[in-house]
Design a protein around this motif. Sequence first.
Motif, short mmCIF file in Angstrom:
data_model
loop_
_atom_site.label_atom_id
_atom_site.label_comp_id
_atom_site.label_asym_id
_atom_site.label_seq_id
_atom_site.Cartn_x
_atom_site.Cartn_y
_atom_site.Cartn_z
N LEU A 1 0.86 -1.18 0.00
CA LEU A 1 0.00 0.00 0.00
C LEU A 1 0.90 1.23 0.00
O LEU A 1 1.62 1.46 0.96
CB LEU A 1 -0.91 -0.01 1.24
CG LEU A 1 -1.75 1.23 1.50
CD1 LEU A 1 -2.77 1.45 0.38
CD2 LEU A 1 -2.47 1.10 2.85
N ASP B 1 2.44 5.06 0.32
CA ASP B 1 2.26 6.05 1.38
C ASP B 1 1.74 7.37 0.84
O ASP B 1 2.01 8.45 1.39
CB ASP B 1 3.57 6.25 2.15
CG ASP B 1 4.69 6.75 1.24
OD1 ASP B 1 4.46 6.89 0.01
OD2 ASP B 1 5.80 7.00 1.75
N SER B 2 0.99 7.31 -0.26
CA SER B 2 0.39 8.51 -0.84
C SER B 2 -0.88 8.11 -1.57
O SER B 2 -1.10 6.94 -1.89
CB SER B 2 1.36 9.20 -1.80
OG SER B 2 1.70 8.34 -2.87
N ILE B 3 -1.73 9.11 -1.85
CA ILE B 3 -2.99 8.90 -2.55
C ILE B 3 -2.94 9.65 -3.88
O ILE B 3 -2.62 10.85 -3.90
CB ILE B 3 -4.19 9.38 -1.72
CG1 ILE B 3 -4.25 8.61 -0.39
CG2 ILE B 3 -5.49 9.23 -2.48
CD1 ILE B 3 -5.33 9.12 0.57
N LYS C 1 -0.08 13.59 0.22
CA LYS C 1 0.85 12.93 1.15
C LYS C 1 0.83 13.51 2.56
O LYS C 1 1.65 13.09 3.38
CB LYS C 1 2.28 13.04 0.61
CG LYS C 1 2.52 12.34 -0.72
CD LYS C 1 3.97 12.45 -1.12
CE LYS C 1 4.25 11.71 -2.41
NZ LYS C 1 5.69 11.78 -2.78
N ILE D 1 -4.98 6.35 4.64
CA ILE D 1 -4.13 5.19 4.36
C ILE D 1 -4.07 4.27 5.57
O ILE D 1 -4.15 3.04 5.45
CB ILE D 1 -2.73 5.67 3.95
CG1 ILE D 1 -2.79 6.39 2.59
CG2 ILE D 1 -1.75 4.49 3.88
CD1 ILE D 1 -1.52 7.10 2.20
N LYS D 2 -3.95 4.85 6.76
CA LYS D 2 -3.91 4.04 7.98
C LYS D 2 -5.22 3.30 8.21
O LYS D 2 -5.23 2.19 8.75
CB LYS D 2 -3.59 4.94 9.18
CG LYS D 2 -2.15 5.40 9.25
CD LYS D 2 -1.19 4.24 9.46
CE LYS D 2 0.24 4.68 9.60
NZ LYS D 2 1.18 3.53 9.74
N GLU E 1 -4.95 0.32 6.01
CA GLU E 1 -3.98 -0.60 6.60
C GLU E 1 -4.58 -1.34 7.79
O GLU E 1 -4.40 -2.57 7.95
CB GLU E 1 -2.73 0.16 7.04
CG GLU E 1 -1.68 -0.72 7.70
CD GLU E 1 -0.49 0.08 8.20
OE1 GLU E 1 0.61 -0.51 8.33
OE2 GLU E 1 -0.64 1.28 8.49
N LEU F 1 -4.98 3.81 -3.94
CA LEU F 1 -6.00 4.75 -3.50
C LEU F 1 -5.95 5.98 -4.40
O LEU F 1 -4.87 6.52 -4.67
CB LEU F 1 -5.77 5.18 -2.04
CG LEU F 1 -5.70 4.06 -0.99
CD1 LEU F 1 -5.53 4.67 0.39
CD2 LEU F 1 -6.93 3.18 -1.04
#
Length: 206
Positions: A50, A52-54, A66, A74-75, A78, A104
């Motif tokens: 996954l 660390d940015s959308i 970000k 994001i979390k 996760e 995402l």
Amino acid sequence: MKKLLFFACLTFALASCEKDPDMSELDTDLTVYTDYDSSADFGSYKTYFLPDSILEAGGHKATYWKDENAMKIIKAVESQMNERGYTRLTDPEDKDNADLGIQLSYVDESYQVVSGGYFGGWWDYGYWGPWWGGWYYPYPVTYTYSTNTLVMEMVDLTGDTDGKNIPVLWYANASGAQYSGMYNLQLLVNSVQQAFKQSEYIQCNK
């Protein structure tokens, strides 16, 4: 492909949605739609990657979200994946070793509406008298509204695609009116939770 559609609850204190949503509240919810490949064996996958940015879609050039707000979304993804038994690979160099990939994407759009002229009204003809048939605005009426959409896609990274498209196993779309600040962020986080709630088949068999 099987499809499922629900409305994500706005009331943060409640653990689950009402069976029949309050119609007066639907304009403040995000509509959550999910779809998946019914032939996929979600239990056979163990790890996922996954970013660390959308991805911010809709522009001429790709940009990435970000900041700390993006991290909360994001979390949330996760947390849902980990609760279902999957292990996240965080090192980008290990991306090719992951069984699943999760992308995402976020889109926000604004619309301007200009109206004017004759308007027949919501009442029956003659409501104000037999000579009255409606009214008109002698000036334009203008208003603007904004919407936002969060898209979640899960792909299978285990197969040999031979340069072909990577198969999408699961798709989720959460969209609705856009609000400002933490309220809108909470709606997006709620939509992640609702999307996984609608997708009980996403479960690792360890």
